[in-house]
Design a protein around this motif. Structure first.
Motif, PDB file in Angstrom:
ATOM      1  N   ALA A 114       0.840  -1.194   0.000  1.00  0.00           N
ATOM      2  CA  ALA A 114       0.000   0.000   0.000  1.00  0.00           C
ATOM      3  C   ALA A 114       0.877   1.246   0.000  1.00  0.00           C
ATOM      4  CB  ALA A 114      -0.914   0.003   1.227  1.00  0.00           C
ATOM      5  N   LEU A 115       0.351   2.292  -0.620  1.00  0.00           N
ATOM      6  CA  LEU A 115       0.962   3.621  -0.585  1.00  0.00           C
ATOM      7  C   LEU A 115      -0.005   4.543   0.144  1.00  0.00           C
ATOM      8  CD1 LEU A 115       2.238   4.082  -4.244  1.00  0.00           C
ATOM      9  CD2 LEU A 115       3.649   4.081  -2.194  1.00  0.00           C
ATOM     10  N   VAL A 116       0.515   5.329   1.059  1.00  0.00           N
ATOM     11  CA  VAL A 116      -0.324   6.307   1.753  1.00  0.00           C
ATOM     12  C   VAL A 116       0.198   7.690   1.380  1.00  0.00           C
ATOM     13  CG1 VAL A 116      -1.212   7.149   3.951  1.00  0.00           C
ATOM     14  CG2 VAL A 116      -0.745   4.702   3.659  1.00  0.00           C
ATOM     15  N   PHE A 117      -0.666   8.464   0.749  1.00  0.00           N
ATOM     16  CA  PHE A 117      -0.353   9.827   0.327  1.00  0.00           C
ATOM     17  C   PHE A 117      -1.007  10.814   1.283  1.00  0.00           C
ATOM     18  CE2 PHE A 117       0.010   7.374  -3.519  1.00  0.00           C
ATOM     19  CZ  PHE A 117       0.979   8.003  -4.276  1.00  0.00           C
ATOM     20  N   ALA A 118      -0.282  11.854   1.642  1.00  0.00           N
ATOM     21  CA  ALA A 118      -0.899  12.957   2.368  1.00  0.00           C
ATOM     22  C   ALA A 118      -1.911  13.607   1.440  1.00  0.00           C
ATOM     23  CB  ALA A 118       0.154  13.971   2.806  1.00  0.00           C
ATOM     24  N   VAL A 119      -3.070  13.974   1.967  1.00  0.00           N
ATOM     25  CA  VAL A 119      -4.080  14.633   1.147  1.00  0.00           C
ATOM     26  C   VAL A 119      -3.612  16.047   0.842  1.00  0.00           C
ATOM     27  CG1 VAL A 119      -6.437  15.545   1.117  1.00  0.00           C
ATOM     28  CG2 VAL A 119      -6.007  13.238   1.954  1.00  0.00           C
ATOM     29  N   ASP A 120      -3.624  16.369  -0.442  1.00  0.00           N
ATOM     30  CA  ASP A 120      -3.212  17.688  -0.913  1.00  0.00           C
ATOM     31  C   ASP A 120      -4.463  18.430  -1.356  1.00  0.00           C
ATOM     32  OD1 ASP A 120      -2.111  19.910  -2.118  1.00  0.00           O
ATOM     33  OD2 ASP A 120      -1.012  18.804  -3.642  1.00  0.00           O
ATOM     34  N   GLU A 121      -4.885  19.395  -0.568  1.00  0.00           N
ATOM     35  CA  GLU A 121      -6.115  20.125  -0.882  1.00  0.00           C
ATOM     36  C   GLU A 121      -5.990  20.963  -2.142  1.00  0.00           C
ATOM     37  OE1 GLU A 121      -7.342  22.316   2.528  1.00  0.00           O
ATOM     38  OE2 GLU A 121      -7.301  20.557   3.825  1.00  0.00           O
ATOM     39  N   ASP A 122      -4.780  21.309  -2.530  1.00  0.00           N
ATOM     40  CA  ASP A 122      -4.585  22.172  -3.691  1.00  0.00           C
ATOM     41  C   ASP A 122      -4.537  21.417  -5.012  1.00  0.00           C
ATOM     42  OD1 ASP A 122      -4.455  24.359  -2.021  1.00  0.00           O
ATOM     43  OD2 ASP A 122      -2.277  24.221  -1.804  1.00  0.00           O
ATOM     44  N   GLY A 123      -4.374  20.113  -4.956  1.00  0.00           N
ATOM     45  CA  GLY A 123      -4.200  19.387  -6.202  1.00  0.00           C
ATOM     46  C   GLY A 123      -5.056  18.146  -6.278  1.00  0.00           C
ATOM     47  N   ASP A 124      -5.333  17.735  -7.501  1.00  0.00           N
ATOM     48  CA  ASP A 124      -6.076  16.513  -7.753  1.00  0.00           C
ATOM     49  C   ASP A 124      -5.165  15.614  -8.573  1.00  0.00           C
ATOM     50  OD1 ASP A 124      -7.911  14.539  -8.137  1.00  0.00           O
ATOM     51  OD2 ASP A 124      -9.118  15.646  -9.576  1.00  0.00           O
ATOM     52  N   HIS A 125      -4.570  14.649  -7.889  1.00  0.00           N
ATOM     53  CA  HIS A 125      -3.595  13.774  -8.527  1.00  0.00           C
ATOM     54  C   HIS A 125      -4.130  12.347  -8.655  1.00  0.00           C
ATOM     55  CE1 HIS A 125      -0.584  16.895  -8.088  1.00  0.00           C
ATOM     56  NE2 HIS A 125      -0.825  16.957  -6.796  1.00  0.00           N
ATOM     57  N   ASP A 126      -5.441  12.157  -8.621  1.00  0.00           N
ATOM     58  CA  ASP A 126      -6.001  10.802  -8.580  1.00  0.00           C
ATOM     59  C   ASP A 126      -5.463   9.894  -9.678  1.00  0.00           C
ATOM     60  OD1 ASP A 126      -7.448  11.444  -6.344  1.00  0.00           O
ATOM     61  OD2 ASP A 126      -9.351  11.681  -7.398  1.00  0.00           O
ATOM     62  N   PHE A 127      -5.494  10.357 -10.919  1.00  0.00           N
ATOM     63  CA  PHE A 127      -5.026   9.513 -12.016  1.00  0.00           C
ATOM     64  C   PHE A 127      -3.536   9.206 -11.862  1.00  0.00           C
ATOM     65  CE2 PHE A 127      -3.039   8.901 -16.157  1.00  0.00           C
ATOM     66  CZ  PHE A 127      -3.715   7.771 -16.574  1.00  0.00           C
ATOM     67  N   ALA A 128      -2.750  10.221 -11.569  1.00  0.00           N
ATOM     68  CA  ALA A 128      -1.301  10.028 -11.420  1.00  0.00           C
ATOM     69  C   ALA A 128      -0.994   9.080 -10.268  1.00  0.00           C
ATOM     70  CB  ALA A 128      -0.605  11.368 -11.216  1.00  0.00           C
ATOM     71  N   ILE A 129      -1.722   9.214  -9.169  1.00  0.00           N
ATOM     72  CA  ILE A 129      -1.520   8.335  -8.006  1.00  0.00           C
ATOM     73  C   ILE A 129      -1.818   6.887  -8.397  1.00  0.00           C
ATOM     74  CG2 ILE A 129      -2.531   7.694  -5.778  1.00  0.00           C
ATOM     75  CD1 ILE A 129      -2.689  10.732  -5.179  1.00  0.00           C
ATOM     76  N   GLN A 130      -2.936   6.657  -9.085  1.00  0.00           N
ATOM     77  CA  GLN A 130      -3.312   5.301  -9.500  1.00  0.00           C
ATOM     78  C   GLN A 130      -2.266   4.710 -10.451  1.00  0.00           C
ATOM     79  OE1 GLN A 130      -5.746   3.497  -8.244  1.00  0.00           O
ATOM     80  NE2 GLN A 130      -6.372   5.201  -6.968  1.00  0.00           N
ATOM     81  N   ALA A 131      -1.838   5.493 -11.415  1.00  0.00           N
ATOM     82  CA  ALA A 131      -0.856   5.016 -12.390  1.00  0.00           C
ATOM     83  C   ALA A 131       0.482   4.715 -11.704  1.00  0.00           C
ATOM     84  CB  ALA A 131      -0.667   6.046 -13.501  1.00  0.00           C
ATOM     85  N   TYR A 132       0.875   5.592 -10.793  1.00  0.00           N
ATOM     86  CA  TYR A 132       2.137   5.395 -10.077  1.00  0.00           C
ATOM     87  C   TYR A 132       2.070   4.133  -9.210  1.00  0.00           C
ATOM     88  CZ  TYR A 132       6.157   6.209  -7.092  1.00  0.00           C
ATOM     89  OH  TYR A 132       7.347   6.063  -6.421  1.00  0.00           O
ATOM     90  N   ALA A 133       0.986   3.958  -8.470  1.00  0.00           N
ATOM     91  CA  ALA A 133       0.833   2.783  -7.604  1.00  0.00           C
ATOM     92  C   ALA A 133       0.856   1.497  -8.422  1.00  0.00           C
ATOM     93  CB  ALA A 133      -0.454   2.886  -6.789  1.00  0.00           C
ATOM     94  N   ALA A 134       0.199   1.491  -9.573  1.00  0.00           N
ATOM     95  CA  ALA A 134       0.181   0.297 -10.428  1.00  0.00           C
ATOM     96  C   ALA A 134       1.575  -0.041 -10.945  1.00  0.00           C
ATOM     97  CB  ALA A 134      -0.795   0.508 -11.590  1.00  0.00           C
ATOM     98  N   GLU A 135       2.307   0.973 -11.378  1.00  0.00           N
ATOM     99  CA  GLU A 135       3.665   0.741 -11.887  1.00  0.00           C
ATOM    100  C   GLU A 135       4.596   0.270 -10.771  1.00  0.00           C
ATOM    101  OE1 GLU A 135       6.607   0.436 -14.775  1.00  0.00           O
ATOM    102  OE2 GLU A 135       4.466   0.774 -15.040  1.00  0.00           O
ATOM    103  N   LEU A 136       4.532   0.927  -9.626  1.00  0.00           N
ATOM    104  CA  LEU A 136       5.386   0.539  -8.498  1.00  0.00           C
ATOM    105  C   LEU A 136       5.070  -0.880  -8.038  1.00  0.00           C
ATOM    106  CD1 LEU A 136       7.598   1.332  -6.490  1.00  0.00           C
ATOM    107  CD2 LEU A 136       5.825   2.375  -5.072  1.00  0.00           C
ATOM    108  N   ALA A 137       3.804  -1.245  -8.017  1.00  0.00           N
ATOM    109  CA  ALA A 137       3.411  -2.598  -7.594  1.00  0.00           C
ATOM    110  C   ALA A 137       4.071  -3.662  -8.457  1.00  0.00           C
ATOM    111  CB  ALA A 137       1.889  -2.741  -7.634  1.00  0.00           C
ATOM    112  N   LYS A 138       4.135  -3.432  -9.763  1.00  0.00           N
ATOM    113  CA  LYS A 138       4.778  -4.406 -10.654  1.00  0.00           C
ATOM    114  C   LYS A 138       6.228  -4.644 -10.259  1.00  0.00           C
ATOM    115  CE  LYS A 138       2.455  -2.539 -14.571  1.00  0.00           C
ATOM    116  NZ  LYS A 138       2.644  -1.968 -15.903  1.00  0.00           N
ATOM    117  N   TRP A 139       6.927  -3.559  -9.948  1.00  0.00           N
ATOM    118  CA  TRP A 139       8.355  -3.671  -9.647  1.00  0.00           C
ATOM    119  C   TRP A 139       8.600  -4.227  -8.255  1.00  0.00           C
ATOM    120  CZ3 TRP A 139      11.368  -3.942 -13.580  1.00  0.00           C
ATOM    121  CH2 TRP A 139      10.931  -3.389 -14.772  1.00  0.00           C
TER     122      TRP A 139
END
Length: 144
Positions: A114-139
């Motif tokens: 699991a990855l735990v991200f601090a909530v960033d009220e100024d940004g919406d990184h949902d897609f980037a977070i999902q893509a990053y978690a999927a790539e990291l999981a593979k490795w």
């Protein structure tokens, strides 16, 4: 490009260092990384000391996120599991989002961590977070 960086890693420690660099570049902060230790059935941190979170914990949102395979929000409130609150403190946050890391396997889905991200009220990184978690999981799956 991210896959190339991860592909050069020879160990989980190398992977953690690359994760720190990549996440800081992409998100401006490093999410807390926990991987599943199958013999203990616990999520354990890589790269820094910390307490493991049992996968069957009834109070941990982090454990629940991986068990259910869904993103979940956690907050630093008294009813939250102590380990979850410690992760938020390490992130310097009062709220976070836990993203389960899993990969497709021959017999369904393999839970990686699991990855735990601090909530960033100024940004919406949902897609980037999902893509990053999927790539990291593979490795992580290749090195675990």
């Amino acid at each position: 490009m991210l896959g190339v960086s991860f592909s050069e890693c020879q160990s989980l420690e190398d992977l953690y260092d690359t994760h720190c660099f990549a996440a800081r570049s992409l998100f401006g902060a490093i999410p807390y990384l926990l991987i599943l230790d199958p013999p203990r059935q616990a999520l354990v941190p890589i790269g820094e000391p910390g307490v493991g979170i049992l996968l069957n914990s009834r109070t941990s949102v982090i454990a629940s996120s991986l068990r259910e395979g869904q993103d979940q929000t956690l907050t630093n409130v008294p009813g939250q599991a102590v380990a979850d609150r410690q992760v938020l403190r390490r992130l310097g946050a009062t709220e976070g989002v836990c993203v389960p890391m899993q990969v497709s396997a021959e017999h369904g889905v393999e839970k990686i961590g699991a990855l735990v991200f601090a909530v960033d009220e100024d940004g919406d990184h949902d897609f980037a977070i999902q893509a990053y978690a999927a790539e990291l999981a593979k490795w992580v799956a290749r090195h675990a």
